[in-house]
Design an enzyme around this catalytic site. Sequence first.
Site, PDB file in Angstrom:
ATOM      1  N   ASN A 134       0.813  -1.235   0.000  1.00 35.23           N
ATOM      2  CA  ASN A 134       0.000   0.000   0.000  1.00 35.23           C
ATOM      3  C   ASN A 134       0.846   1.284   0.000  1.00 35.23           C
ATOM      4  O   ASN A 134       0.480   2.256  -0.657  1.00 35.23           O
ATOM      5  CB  ASN A 134      -1.039  -0.022   1.124  1.00 35.23           C
ATOM      6  CG  ASN A 134      -0.441   0.009   2.491  1.00 35.23           C
ATOM      7  OD1 ASN A 134       0.723  -0.340   2.674  1.00 35.23           O
ATOM      8  ND2 ASN A 134      -1.221   0.410   3.477  1.00 35.23           N
ATOM      9  N   HIS A 158       9.054  -8.248  -0.386  1.00 37.37           N
ATOM     10  CA  HIS A 158       7.986  -7.272  -0.615  1.00 37.37           C
ATOM     11  C   HIS A 158       6.744  -7.998  -1.128  1.00 37.37           C
ATOM     12  O   HIS A 158       6.801  -9.185  -1.494  1.00 37.37           O
ATOM     13  CB  HIS A 158       8.462  -6.214  -1.618  1.00 37.37           C
ATOM     14  CG  HIS A 158       7.952  -4.840  -1.314  1.00 37.37           C
ATOM     15  ND1 HIS A 158       6.694  -4.622  -0.781  1.00 37.37           N
ATOM     16  CD2 HIS A 158       8.505  -3.607  -1.476  1.00 37.37           C
ATOM     17  CE1 HIS A 158       6.518  -3.312  -0.621  1.00 37.37           C
ATOM     18  NE2 HIS A 158       7.600  -2.677  -1.017  1.00 37.37           N
ATOM     19  N   ALA A 159       5.627  -7.281  -1.162  1.00 38.74           N
ATOM     20  CA  ALA A 159       4.384  -7.870  -1.676  1.00 38.74           C
ATOM     21  C   ALA A 159       4.578  -8.233  -3.155  1.00 38.74           C
ATOM     22  O   ALA A 159       5.311  -7.556  -3.891  1.00 38.74           O
ATOM     23  CB  ALA A 159       3.240  -6.883  -1.513  1.00 38.74           C
ATOM     24  N   SER A 160       3.877  -9.289  -3.569  1.00 39.27           N
ATOM     25  CA  SER A 160       4.118  -9.851  -4.898  1.00 39.27           C
ATOM     26  C   SER A 160       3.679  -8.944  -6.049  1.00 39.27           C
ATOM     27  O   SER A 160       4.047  -9.182  -7.193  1.00 39.27           O
ATOM     28  CB  SER A 160       3.378 -11.185  -5.033  1.00 39.27           C
ATOM     29  OG  SER A 160       3.922 -12.098  -4.126  1.00 39.27           O
ATOM     30  N   GLY A 209       1.332  -5.776   7.467  1.00 37.36           N
ATOM     31  CA  GLY A 209       0.371  -6.426   6.587  1.00 37.36           C
ATOM     32  C   GLY A 209      -0.825  -6.920   7.362  1.00 37.36           C
ATOM     33  O   GLY A 209      -1.200  -6.340   8.389  1.00 37.36           O
ATOM     34  N   SER A 210      -1.406  -8.003   6.875  1.00 39.16           N
ATOM     35  CA  SER A 210      -2.654  -8.501   7.460  1.00 39.16           C
ATOM     36  C   SER A 210      -2.383  -9.293   8.742  1.00 39.16           C
ATOM     37  O   SER A 210      -1.268  -9.753   8.989  1.00 39.16           O
ATOM     38  CB  SER A 210      -3.365  -9.390   6.450  1.00 39.16           C
ATOM     39  OG  SER A 210      -2.550 -10.500   6.159  1.00 39.16           O
ATOM     40  N   GLU A 231       3.149  -4.743  12.376  1.00 39.30           N
ATOM     41  CA  GLU A 231       2.267  -3.594  12.107  1.00 39.30           C
ATOM     42  C   GLU A 231       1.121  -4.142  11.280  1.00 39.30           C
ATOM     43  O   GLU A 231       1.279  -4.368  10.082  1.00 39.30           O
ATOM     44  CB  GLU A 231       3.005  -2.523  11.297  1.00 39.30           C
ATOM     45  CG  GLU A 231       4.225  -1.936  11.970  1.00 39.30           C
ATOM     46  CD  GLU A 231       3.880  -0.945  13.051  1.00 39.30           C
ATOM     47  OE1 GLU A 231       2.688  -0.766  13.361  1.00 39.30           O
ATOM     48  OE2 GLU A 231       4.825  -0.360  13.598  1.00 39.30           O
ATOM     49  N   LEU A 232      -0.033  -4.366  11.915  1.00 41.78           N
ATOM     50  CA  LEU A 232      -1.118  -5.034  11.206  1.00 41.78           C
ATOM     51  C   LEU A 232      -2.241  -4.040  10.867  1.00 41.78           C
ATOM     52  O   LEU A 232      -1.999  -2.853  10.767  1.00 41.78           O
ATOM     53  CB  LEU A 232      -1.592  -6.227  12.035  1.00 41.78           C
ATOM     54  CG  LEU A 232      -0.437  -7.162  12.468  1.00 41.78           C
ATOM     55  CD1 LEU A 232      -0.955  -8.318  13.292  1.00 41.78           C
ATOM     56  CD2 LEU A 232       0.355  -7.672  11.276  1.00 41.78           C
ATOM     57  N   CYS A 265      -3.554   1.880   6.548  1.00 38.83           N
ATOM     58  CA  CYS A 265      -3.874   1.194   7.802  1.00 38.83           C
ATOM     59  C   CYS A 265      -4.354   2.168   8.863  1.00 38.83           C
ATOM     60  O   CYS A 265      -5.279   1.869   9.617  1.00 38.83           O
ATOM     61  CB  CYS A 265      -2.670   0.400   8.278  1.00 38.83           C
ATOM     62  SG  CYS A 265      -1.157   1.328   8.246  1.00 38.83           S
TER      63      CYS A 265
HETATM   64  P1  NDP Z   1      -0.816  -9.345   3.361  1.00 38.54           P
HETATM   65  O1  NDP Z   1      -0.588  -9.644   4.777  1.00 38.54           O
HETATM   66  O2  NDP Z   1      -1.470 -10.352   2.523  1.00 38.54           O
HETATM   67  O3  NDP Z   1       0.571  -8.983   2.637  1.00 38.54           O
HETATM   68  C1  NDP Z   1       1.581  -8.262   3.282  1.00 38.54           C
HETATM   69  C2  NDP Z   1       2.909  -8.974   3.053  1.00 38.54           C
HETATM   70  O4  NDP Z   1       2.903 -10.215   3.738  1.00 38.54           O
HETATM   71  C3  NDP Z   1       3.191  -9.302   1.597  1.00 38.54           C
HETATM   72  O5  NDP Z   1       4.567  -9.205   1.361  1.00 38.54           O
HETATM   73  C4  NDP Z   1       2.730 -10.744   1.489  1.00 38.54           C
HETATM   74  O6  NDP Z   1       3.339 -11.437   0.424  1.00 38.54           O
HETATM   75  C5  NDP Z   1       3.182 -11.281   2.817  1.00 38.54           C
HETATM   76  N1  NDP Z   1       2.466 -12.448   3.284  1.00 38.54           N
HETATM   77  C6  NDP Z   1       1.166 -12.763   3.110  1.00 38.54           C
HETATM   78  N2  NDP Z   1       0.870 -13.911   3.743  1.00 38.54           N
HETATM   79  C7  NDP Z   1       2.008 -14.330   4.336  1.00 38.54           C
HETATM   80  C8  NDP Z   1       2.349 -15.469   5.129  1.00 38.54           C
HETATM   81  N3  NDP Z   1       1.449 -16.373   5.463  1.00 38.54           N
HETATM   82  N4  NDP Z   1       3.617 -15.588   5.551  1.00 38.54           N
HETATM   83  C9  NDP Z   1       4.538 -14.669   5.238  1.00 38.54           C
HETATM   84  N5  NDP Z   1       4.289 -13.579   4.481  1.00 38.54           N
HETATM   85  C10 NDP Z   1       3.028 -13.410   4.042  1.00 38.54           C
HETATM   86  O7  NDP Z   1      -1.587  -7.994   3.400  1.00 38.54           O
HETATM   87  P2  NDP Z   1      -2.201  -7.188   2.202  1.00 38.54           P
HETATM   88  O8  NDP Z   1      -1.273  -7.185   1.078  1.00 38.54           O
HETATM   89  O9  NDP Z   1      -3.571  -7.653   1.961  1.00 38.54           O
HETATM   90  O10 NDP Z   1      -2.215  -5.717   2.868  1.00 38.54           O
HETATM   91  C11 NDP Z   1      -3.294  -5.204   3.487  1.00 38.54           C
HETATM   92  C12 NDP Z   1      -3.294  -5.440   4.996  1.00 38.54           C
HETATM   93  O11 NDP Z   1      -2.131  -4.967   5.617  1.00 38.54           O
HETATM   94  C13 NDP Z   1      -4.428  -4.682   5.655  1.00 38.54           C
HETATM   95  O12 NDP Z   1      -5.000  -5.453   6.671  1.00 38.54           O
HETATM   96  C14 NDP Z   1      -3.754  -3.466   6.248  1.00 38.54           C
HETATM   97  O13 NDP Z   1      -4.390  -2.807   7.272  1.00 38.54           O
HETATM   98  C15 NDP Z   1      -2.455  -4.029   6.662  1.00 38.54           C
HETATM   99  N6  NDP Z   1      -1.491  -2.949   6.701  1.00 38.54           N
HETATM  100  C16 NDP Z   1      -1.018  -2.501   7.899  1.00 38.54           C
HETATM  101  C17 NDP Z   1      -0.172  -1.428   7.972  1.00 38.54           C
HETATM  102  C18 NDP Z   1       0.412  -0.924   9.243  1.00 38.54           C
HETATM  103  O14 NDP Z   1       1.318  -0.109   9.221  1.00 38.54           O
HETATM  104  N7  NDP Z   1      -0.026  -1.358  10.409  1.00 38.54           N
HETATM  105  C19 NDP Z   1       0.213  -0.731   6.761  1.00 38.54           C
HETATM  106  C20 NDP Z   1      -0.313  -1.298   5.563  1.00 38.54           C
HETATM  107  C21 NDP Z   1      -1.145  -2.356   5.545  1.00 38.54           C
HETATM  108  P3  NDP Z   1       2.537 -11.735  -0.939  1.00 38.54           P
HETATM  109  O15 NDP Z   1       2.218 -10.424  -1.545  1.00 38.54           O
HETATM  110  O16 NDP Z   1       3.503 -12.526  -1.723  1.00 38.54           O
HETATM  111  O17 NDP Z   1       1.314 -12.499  -0.532  1.00 38.54           O
END
Ligand code: NDP
Length: 457
Positions: A134, A158-160, A209-210, A231-232, A265
């Site tokens: 994001n 990084h994200a894919s 991320g999530s 940081e979720l 987020c």
């Molecule tokens: P994801 O968690 O799916 O992706 C984030 C990263 O984690 C990507 O690099 C992804 O790789 C990787 N990933 C996903 N699943 C796994 C796993 N099981 N094990 C290891 N790595 C993994 O999140 P989104 O891309 O959907 O991003 C949105 C979410 O992130 C929202 O919930 C948002 O609120 C949160 N977020 C939080 C922030 C904060 O600062 N607190 C900032 C930004 C977002 P790949 O792309 O290859 O799947």
Amino acid sequence: MVIATTNPATGETLKTFQPAADTEVEIAIGRAYSRWKSYRTTDFTQRSTWMRASSDLLDTETADVARLMTTEMGKTVDAARAEISKCVRALNYYADHAEQLLADELVDAQSVGADRAYARYEPLGPTLAVMPWNFPLWQVIRFAAPALMAANVVLLKHASNVPQTAMYLEDLFRRGGFPDGCFQTLLITSAQVESVLRDPRIAAATLTGSELAGRSVAAICGDEVKRTVLELGGSDPFVVMPSAELDRAVDAAVTSRVQNNGQTCIAAKRFIVHTDVYDAFTNAFVTKMRALRVGDPLNSDTQVGPLATEQNRLDVDALVTDAIERGAQVLCGGGLPDGRGWFYPPTVLANITPQMRVYAEEAFGPVAAVYRVRDIDEAIEVANATPFGLGSNAWTTAASEQKRFIHELEAGQVFINGMTGSYNELPFGGTKRSGYGRELSGHGIREFCNLKTVWIG
Ligand code: NDP
């Protein structure tokens, strides 16, 4: 997920990448580890020089990098430029302040029976950063700048959907002068993350991320006894009380909800409004949300671009559909538009009940939920009725109300009469299911340090 650049404004895949083979990952970890042994002996002055050079390069390359980010994840080009300039400031901030932020902490030696006693911050070692799309530059920089200045080395997964931004980052730090192996991008899938985390040469991990991804990384690191920062997500409350400056509150509400096409987020997502100003606030908010220009993110007139991925748009639409089916009122927007690209209209929902998914789940798109409350007690109750606890926002000029929001909102940060944001000088992070640990400020740079106690008799 395929590692690829796909333009969210058109849905067209522009470039795909093969995930790195396990042997390549092994070589990268080895390089990181051996580099760290020498890198940790460099001094702050040397590291600052490389950091400032990286910052200068990024600054001069703003136009190209902004276009790349917009093409990969759909943020408006103006938002991309703003993100780059924030990154430039963060790189310089840590170049300037790291030494002072990590200064030895002296204690009264006599009281511990020593001639001299202090605590010193030492780097932990190679750290894996798992980052989201994001803010594809900022999320990485806000970790990497302090980590590198603390003499850790970085491996980035990084994200894919942002592989080219990820590769740019490695290139940037290399051209800035950081020795080979200080910052490496691994083009790997999330399924490959576990073996990296379990490698004994990897000291720690950070994930933005999530919740699902955070839980997985934290569980593996827990098993390996390795430090993590998470940081979720967040579903931040934005409370408006009768004494608020309504015009400012409305403007901040709109900006907060749609900036980065609603995928932030710490954006306000739940608007909790006192009944005395509910109609005035909501009418003005809906009018402004409806007037936003949605379109091509490369066009500088555009205020809201597409969502970053097709799946994200489906997820957002599913939340809205669920709310409508359970009786929510749509004040504007709602529903998937026709045409190509992953656009979603700015949407405002009212009459939200706890039975609706949007009551508890995060809407990661330009969707606002508005709640009417009768008093401050109910406002705080609704604000805290979420599993998340990232940011929070309250608008009131009454000192007694400000005090209650500061004390009672369950969140990593509370902003009164101003939009929630992140600043180099202030810690950033969450509580509850928004994660733990802090980024930015002195707290952020110390997260990935070993605090060593030194006692000299
Ligand atoms: P994801 O968690 O799916 O992706 C984030 C990263 O984690 C990507 O690099 C992804 O790789 C990787 N990933 C996903 N699943 C796994 C796993 N099981 N094990 C290891 N790595 C993994 O999140 P989104 O891309 O959907 O991003 C949105 C979410 O992130 C929202 O919930 C948002 O609120 C949160 N977020 C939080 C922030 C904060 O600062 N607190 C900032 C930004 C977002 P790949 O792309 O290859 O799947």
